[in-house]
Design a protein around this motif. Structure first.
Motif, PDB file in Angstrom:
ATOM      1  N   ARG A  64       1.190  -1.693   0.013  1.00  0.00           N
ATOM      2  CA  ARG A  64       0.088   0.581  -0.216  1.00  0.00           C
ATOM      3  C   ARG A  64       0.576   1.501  -0.178  1.00  0.00           C
ATOM      4  O   ARG A  64       1.696   1.441   0.891  1.00  0.00           O
ATOM      5  N   GLU A  76       0.319   4.343   1.235  1.00  0.00           N
ATOM      6  CA  GLU A  76       0.840   4.765   2.622  1.00  0.00           C
ATOM      7  C   GLU A  76       1.118   4.529   3.202  1.00  0.00           C
ATOM      8  O   GLU A  76       1.907   5.290   3.870  1.00  0.00           O
ATOM      9  N   GLU A  77       1.519   2.954   3.442  1.00  0.00           N
ATOM     10  CA  GLU A  77       2.042   2.471   3.977  1.00  0.00           C
ATOM     11  C   GLU A  77       2.949   3.014   4.111  1.00  0.00           C
ATOM     12  O   GLU A  77       4.653   2.597   4.655  1.00  0.00           O
ATOM     13  N   ARG A  97       4.625   5.968   5.211  1.00  0.00           N
ATOM     14  CA  ARG A  97       5.246   6.215   6.478  1.00  0.00           C
ATOM     15  C   ARG A  97       6.540   4.930   7.270  1.00  0.00           C
ATOM     16  O   ARG A  97       7.369   5.897   7.498  1.00  0.00           O
ATOM     17  N   GLY A 152       1.502  -1.091  11.903  1.00  0.00           N
ATOM     18  CA  GLY A 152       0.661  -0.517  10.955  1.00  0.00           C
ATOM     19  C   GLY A 152       0.933  -0.739   9.057  1.00  0.00           C
ATOM     20  O   GLY A 152       0.906  -0.125   8.323  1.00  0.00           O
ATOM     21  N   VAL A 153       2.109  -1.148   9.078  1.00  0.00           N
ATOM     22  CA  VAL A 153       3.042  -1.572   7.663  1.00  0.00           C
ATOM     23  C   VAL A 153       2.868  -2.340   7.568  1.00  0.00           C
ATOM     24  O   VAL A 153       3.666  -3.150   6.765  1.00  0.00           O
ATOM     25  N   SER A 197       1.659  -4.416   4.516  1.00  0.00           N
ATOM     26  CA  SER A 197       2.242  -4.369   3.259  1.00  0.00           C
ATOM     27  C   SER A 197       3.345  -4.538   3.268  1.00  0.00           C
ATOM     28  O   SER A 197       4.175  -4.973   2.139  1.00  0.00           O
TER      29      SER A 197
END
Length: 221
Positions: free
Chosen positions: A124, A126-127, A130, A186-187, A189
């Motif tokens: 993803r 967005e990941e 981050r 939360g990363v 992917s």
């Protein structure tokens, strides 16, 4: 509202990512048990296409250099917008990554460079953003894979050598080399590389990219 800084305008803005890819005939050999000999190379290409496509949609990324000698993969990934760098060292994964980083910095000496696995079909943007933001705080940083044994991402700040040590238990090697481990949550992917049928099932649960989904779900019926 906080806005993201522009990253694609200046000569040294944004990250350059280096993605290595074996010849498709040799890639993802451990996936053959789940996918079969015919589908395996097609999935390897789909993984790489979904990885590169997601990377190019990441706001922090300026460009992608794919190090490969496979003509089919090279054409497909170039069509997505990647730069294809021939694997002239032909000396394995880490030599290919170091070569790709040198190729990037031959044109942009002060580039921020990161190596990323080509088998992240659930990636993803967005990941990845981050992860890149966290990596930017350190000279060298890395992200462990989902098993916390290997590595999916390694970065180097301007003026710092990448020093890749991928393969097998690379998490410990990168720690020993002085790279800082990125510990953000939360990363998933970015950590979910795929080598086996079990890995592919885990990536499916996260949500496969369009090319991998098309090939795998069609084959699975």
């Amino acid at each position: 509202m906080k806005t993201l800084p522009p990253v694609r305008t200046g000569a040294d803005d944004g990250w350059s990512l280096v993605v290595p890819l074996k010849p498709l005939a040799l890639a993802k050999s451990r996936l053959a048990a789940a996918a079969g000999a015919r589908l395996r190379p097609r999935l390897a290409l789909a993984f790489a296409e979904d990885t590169v496509g997601a990377v190019l949609n990441c706001a922090r990324v300026r460009d992608v250099a794919v190090v490969t000698d496979d003509p089919v993969a090279g054409a497909a990934l170039a069509a997505l917008g990647a730069r294809i760098v021939p694997d002239s060292p032909a000396a394995g994964l880490n030599a290919a990554l170091a070569h790709g980083a040198r190729a990037v910095r031959a044109g942009r000496p002060h580039a921020r460079v990161a190596a990323l696995n080509a088998d992240l079909p659930a990636l993803r943007p967005e990941e990845l953003t981050r992860v890149l933001d966290a990596a930017g705080d350190f000279p060298r940083a890395f992200l462990a894979d989902a098993a916390e044994i290997g590595t999916t991402f390694l970065s180097a700040a301007p003026g710092v050598e990448l020093e890749p040590a991928f393969g097998g238990a690379s998490r410990l090697r990168h720690l020993s080399s002085g790279a800082v481990e990125i510990g953000i949550a939360g990363v998933d992917s970015v950590r979910r590389d795929v080598d086996t049928g079990e890995d592919l099932a885990a990536a499916l649960a996260l949500g496969l990219g369009p090319r991998t989904a098309a090939r795998w779900l069609t084959a699975a019926g």
